[in-house]
Design a protein around this motif. Sequence first.
Motif, PDB file in Angstrom:
ATOM      1  N   PRO A 345      57.067  19.602 153.723  1.00  0.00           N
ATOM      2  CA  PRO A 345      56.298  19.268 154.788  1.00  0.00           C
ATOM      3  C   PRO A 345      56.830  18.116 155.951  1.00  0.00           C
ATOM      4  O   PRO A 345      56.841  18.137 156.756  1.00  0.00           O
ATOM      5  N   ALA A 346      57.655  17.156 154.862  1.00  0.00           N
ATOM      6  CA  ALA A 346      58.402  16.186 155.760  1.00  0.00           C
ATOM      7  C   ALA A 346      59.691  16.696 156.336  1.00  0.00           C
ATOM      8  O   ALA A 346      60.535  16.074 157.240  1.00  0.00           O
ATOM      9  N   GLY A 347      60.203  18.050 156.274  1.00  0.00           N
ATOM     10  CA  GLY A 347      61.194  18.438 156.948  1.00  0.00           C
ATOM     11  C   GLY A 347      62.486  18.266 156.417  1.00  0.00           C
ATOM     12  O   GLY A 347      63.462  18.784 156.900  1.00  0.00           O
ATOM     13  N   THR A 348      62.600  17.621 155.150  1.00  0.00           N
ATOM     14  CA  THR A 348      63.840  17.466 154.373  1.00  0.00           C
ATOM     15  C   THR A 348      64.560  18.989 154.089  1.00  0.00           C
ATOM     16  O   THR A 348      65.886  18.786 154.347  1.00  0.00           O
ATOM     17  N   ILE A 349      63.903  19.749 153.834  1.00  0.00           N
ATOM     18  CA  ILE A 349      64.365  21.092 153.464  1.00  0.00           C
ATOM     19  C   ILE A 349      63.647  22.109 154.113  1.00  0.00           C
ATOM     20  O   ILE A 349      62.243  22.020 154.797  1.00  0.00           O
ATOM     21  N   SER A 350      64.184  23.258 154.729  1.00  0.00           N
ATOM     22  CA  SER A 350      63.539  24.324 155.482  1.00  0.00           C
ATOM     23  C   SER A 350      62.856  25.312 154.468  1.00  0.00           C
ATOM     24  O   SER A 350      63.126  25.470 153.556  1.00  0.00           O
ATOM     25  N   ARG A 351      61.997  25.998 155.128  1.00  0.00           N
ATOM     26  CA  ARG A 351      61.133  27.077 154.455  1.00  0.00           C
ATOM     27  C   ARG A 351      62.010  28.039 154.077  1.00  0.00           C
ATOM     28  O   ARG A 351      61.881  28.395 153.050  1.00  0.00           O
ATOM     29  N   HIS A 352      62.912  28.374 154.793  1.00  0.00           N
ATOM     30  CA  HIS A 352      64.071  29.387 154.484  1.00  0.00           C
ATOM     31  C   HIS A 352      64.742  29.150 153.220  1.00  0.00           C
ATOM     32  O   HIS A 352      65.056  29.893 152.069  1.00  0.00           O
ATOM     33  N   ASP A 353      65.219  27.820 153.330  1.00  0.00           N
ATOM     34  CA  ASP A 353      65.914  27.285 151.868  1.00  0.00           C
ATOM     35  C   ASP A 353      65.019  27.250 150.688  1.00  0.00           C
ATOM     36  O   ASP A 353      65.591  27.709 149.663  1.00  0.00           O
ATOM     37  N   VAL A 354      63.937  27.079 150.852  1.00  0.00           N
ATOM     38  CA  VAL A 354      62.919  26.919 149.657  1.00  0.00           C
ATOM     39  C   VAL A 354      62.943  28.455 149.401  1.00  0.00           C
ATOM     40  O   VAL A 354      62.668  28.564 148.090  1.00  0.00           O
ATOM     41  N   VAL A 355      62.474  29.434 149.945  1.00  0.00           N
ATOM     42  CA  VAL A 355      62.433  30.693 149.594  1.00  0.00           C
ATOM     43  C   VAL A 355      63.671  30.948 148.785  1.00  0.00           C
ATOM     44  O   VAL A 355      63.459  31.470 147.831  1.00  0.00           O
ATOM     45  N   ILE A 356      64.795  31.021 149.297  1.00  0.00           N
ATOM     46  CA  ILE A 356      66.173  30.890 148.555  1.00  0.00           C
ATOM     47  C   ILE A 356      66.203  30.374 147.152  1.00  0.00           C
ATOM     48  O   ILE A 356      66.406  30.981 146.323  1.00  0.00           O
ATOM     49  N   PHE A 357      65.737  29.207 147.236  1.00  0.00           N
ATOM     50  CA  PHE A 357      65.588  28.381 145.964  1.00  0.00           C
ATOM     51  C   PHE A 357      64.492  29.140 144.818  1.00  0.00           C
ATOM     52  O   PHE A 357      64.833  29.046 143.752  1.00  0.00           O
ATOM     53  N   ILE A 358      63.545  29.516 145.580  1.00  0.00           N
ATOM     54  CA  ILE A 358      62.459  30.385 144.505  1.00  0.00           C
ATOM     55  C   ILE A 358      63.169  31.496 144.160  1.00  0.00           C
ATOM     56  O   ILE A 358      63.007  31.826 142.926  1.00  0.00           O
ATOM     57  N   VAL A 359      63.677  32.261 144.702  1.00  0.00           N
ATOM     58  CA  VAL A 359      64.262  33.546 144.507  1.00  0.00           C
ATOM     59  C   VAL A 359      65.400  33.148 143.255  1.00  0.00           C
ATOM     60  O   VAL A 359      65.600  33.834 142.320  1.00  0.00           O
ATOM     61  N   LEU A 360      66.331  32.212 143.420  1.00  0.00           N
ATOM     62  CA  LEU A 360      67.483  31.742 142.374  1.00  0.00           C
ATOM     63  C   LEU A 360      66.653  31.448 141.327  1.00  0.00           C
ATOM     64  O   LEU A 360      67.218  31.829 140.263  1.00  0.00           O
TER      65      LEU A 360
END
Lengths: 553, 245
Positions: A345-360
Motif C-alpha cells: 500500500p505504501a508503494g515501496t514495491i509494485s503489484r507486478h513485483d509482488v506477483v513475481i515474488f509470489i510465483v517464485l
Amino acid sequence: MNSKRMTFSYILSFALVILVWKVAAMGVSSPVLPPPEEALHAFVASASTMVFWKHFGISAYRVIVSILVAWCLAFPAGIIIGYSRRIDMVLSPMIFMTYPIPKVVLLPVILLLFGLGDFSKIILIGIILFFQILVATRDGVKSIDEKYYDSLLSMGATDWDIIREVVFPAALPHSFTALRITTGTAISVLFFVESFATTSGLGYMIMDSWARAAYTEIFVGIIGMSILGLALYETFRYLERKVCPWRANEVDKQDEESTATSVTHILSRIIIYAHMIKFSHTVFALPFALASLVLVWRIAPLDSNTVFWVIMAMVGSRSAAMGFNRYADAAIDSKNERTAVRELPAGTISRHDVVIFIVLSSLLFVVSAAMLSLLCFWLSFPVLFILFFYSYTKRFTWLSHIILGFGISLVPMAVWVAVAGTLSSRIAVLSLFLMTYIAGFDILYSCQDIDFDRQEKLYSIPAVFGIQNALRASTFLHIVSVLFLASLYWIFALHPVFLVFVVVIAVLFFVEHRLVKPNDLTKINVAFYHINSIISVLLFVAILAGELLRGVL
Amino acid sequence: MIHVESLHKEFDSGSLQVLNDVNFSVDDGESMAIIGPSGCGKTTLLYILAGLTGHVTGTVMVDGNSLKGPSRDTAFILQDFGLLPWKTVWQNVCLGMKLRGVSRKDQQITAESLLEGLGLAGHRGYYPTRLSGGEKQRVAIARALALKPKILLMDEPFSSLDTFSREKLQNTLLEIRKLNQLTMIIVTHSIEEAVFLGNKIMVMSQRPAQVKAIVANPKAGHPSYRSEDTFFAMCRKIREMMEET
Ligand SMILES: Nc1ncnc2c1ncn2[C@@H]1O[C@H](COP(=O)(O)OP(=O)(O)O)[C@@H](O)[C@H]1O
Ligand SMILES: [Mg+2]
C-alpha cells in the motif's frame, strides 16, 4: 545502509550463496563441487590449524603491502596531475592510452627483473592498483567545483593552501572509493601471482589442492580468499567513513545508488520483500517444522537433505502465503492506519513485483516438496490453495482465525508425510495445538482492528461478537491448546521434562491474557509478539528435550 | 572607496562581450545594490572587484590604488556561499584567518564571538550539508567578517532562502554593516532586496551590461523602511526602469 541493514543483507546474501551452492552441488553431484556444509566443515577444521593461517597471513601481507605502496604513490601523483593543467596535458594522454592495457601482461618482465619472490608479486598487484587509484584521484580533483578555488583565492590563498585545504580533502574519498572498488581486482591478481612459483599463500593452497584432487580443500582456499576480500572491502569502507566524516551520509547514499546496477540491488529488494512477508515470522514458524522433524525421527531415518528441503519448503510456503496475503489485502491495508505503512500500500514495491515474488516463492515451495517426495509434490498444490484461500476468508466468515490456524497447523502433518510417507493421528494432535494456539492469537491481534473491520464490513470474531466475547474465545482456545500440548506427553511417551516446558508455556499464555483487558489493548504490541516467538522456540526445545532424554533418565 | 571607470570585459577571446563601459563609484561606508537581468554580467563584475578576474580594459581603483588581485581588505561571499563541505562550521569560519596566519588563539576569540553573534554557537561542529540555507549564509558571513574586511562583496546572498529567513538575514546584515562600517556591494535580482539594502541602486541592462542608471536611495538602512510607502514607491520606480528598453 545502516549497519543493521548491512548485517541483514550479509546474512541474506550468505544464505542465498549457500542455497545456490547447495542446489548446484546436488545437480552436479560430483566430488568437484562438494556441498556447502562439507566445505564449511572443512574450512572450520582448517581454520584451527597453523598452516591455514600461515597461508592466509602471507596472502594478506602481499595484498596489503601492495595496496599501501600503490596508494602512497598514486594518491599524490593523482593530485598533482589533476591540479596542474600543464602536467595533466603532458601525462594524461599517456595514462589514458595505457589504461586499457591489462597490466598483468607485464608479469614476465617483472619476474625477469625482480625475481620470483614476494617483491615481484607486490609490484604486479601494486602497478594494477596504482593506475586505478591514480585515475580515480585525478578525476576526483578534476570534478572539484571551481567555486571552492575562487572562494579560497578571494581570501588570498596560495597554490599550496588550495592543495591542502581543497584538493586533498576533496580527492581523499575518491581514492578510498577506488580502493574499495579495486579490492576484487587486487584479490584476483593475488590469486594469479600465487598460482605458480610459490609454496605459500591462499592461491598456492587452492592450486595445490587442485593438483592433489583434494576438492574440498580447494573450497577452503576459496573461502579464505573471499574472507580476505570482504575484510579489505569493509576496512576501506570503514576508513572512508572515519577519515572523511563529512561523507558519511554520502557513502550511504552512494551505496544505495550503486545498488541500482548490482547484486546488492537485488539484495536490498530482498530486504524489502523480507520485510513485507515478515521473514522473521517464518523464522519463528520454523520451530514447528523442526519440532515435527524431531517427532518423526523416531519412526523414520532423517538425513541432512530432508532437513534442508523441509526448511526450504517452509520458507517458500510462508513467503508465498504472506506475499499473497499482502497482495490480496493491499486495498484494505491502505485504508487501515495500522497497516497503511506496509510495503505494497505504501508503494515501496509494485503489484507486478509482488506477483513475481509470489510465483517464485510458490515455485520454491513446490520444488522443495518435489525434492522430498512425489506425494509431497502433488500435495503441495492443495496446500498452496488453502494458504491463498485464507486471505479471502475475512471477507465472508468470522472463522477466518481458525482457517489461519489450520493453514499453519498443516506443518506437522506435512513434515510427517514428507518423512514417513503416511499420515498419523498422533502428529495431528500437534497440529491441533498449533491451530488453537494461532487462532487464539489471531483473535487477540484482530481486536486492534475492530473499528476498522466493522467499518469495512470485514468478518472477525471481535467485529462480530465484540471484544469481551473475543477475549473469552481466545482464552478458551488457548486453554484447549495447552491441553493438546500436554497430551503429547502421553501420546509420544516423552520424558517428563517436557511437562515442565508445558507449564512454562502455559504460564506465558496466562501472562499474556492477563495483560490484555477489554478496555486496554495497548499491551498487544512488540513485547507481546516477542513472547510468542519465545513460546514457539520453547515448543521446539520442549519436544527436543522430551525426545532426547526419553529412555536416558 | 571603489572607483570603476569605462570597464569592459570580454570572454572567449572577444567573442562574448559581457561588460560594456561600466562606470560607478562607491564611497566608504556606503552600500550599493546591483540589479539586472540574469546572465548580464553581475557576477563577472563582482569577480573583477574581488580581484579574481583579470584581463579587463578600463580602470578599477580601490582606495586610490588600481586593483591587481585579491585584496586583504575585501571579502567576497560567492553565490551558494562556497563553504567547504569537508570542513565543519568552525573550520570554515577559521579558514580565512588560518590562510592569513592569524594565531590560533586569536582565531578562536574571533570565531567564537562571530558564531555567538550570528546564532551559530550550537552548530560549530556541523558539516555544511547539515545546515539550512540561512545557516549556511550566516556561516559564510561569519567567515567573511572574520577577516575584518572594509569592503564586503556579496553575490545573490539571499536568493535561495525563504521570505522569512531572507528578511531576518537582511536585517542582520544592516546591523553588521553599521557596526563594522562596511562598504558593501550586493548583487541581487530581487527589486525589494535592492531597495532595502542599497543606499545606491545600480540598474544594469541586458548583456553586454551597461549601467542604465544609478538611483540614490538615501532612506535605506533601517528595518522599518520595508513597510513605508516610500519603499514601495522606490520599488515601482526601479521596476519601471528595468522594464524600459
Ligand atoms: N569564465 C567565463 N568564460 C566564458 N564566459 C563566461 C565566464 N564567466 C561568465 N561568462 C558568461 O558571461 C555572461 C555573464 O555571466 P555572469 O556574470 O555570471 O551573469 P550574472 O551574474 O549577471 O547572471 C554569461 O553569458 C556567462 O555565460
Ligand atoms: Mg550571477
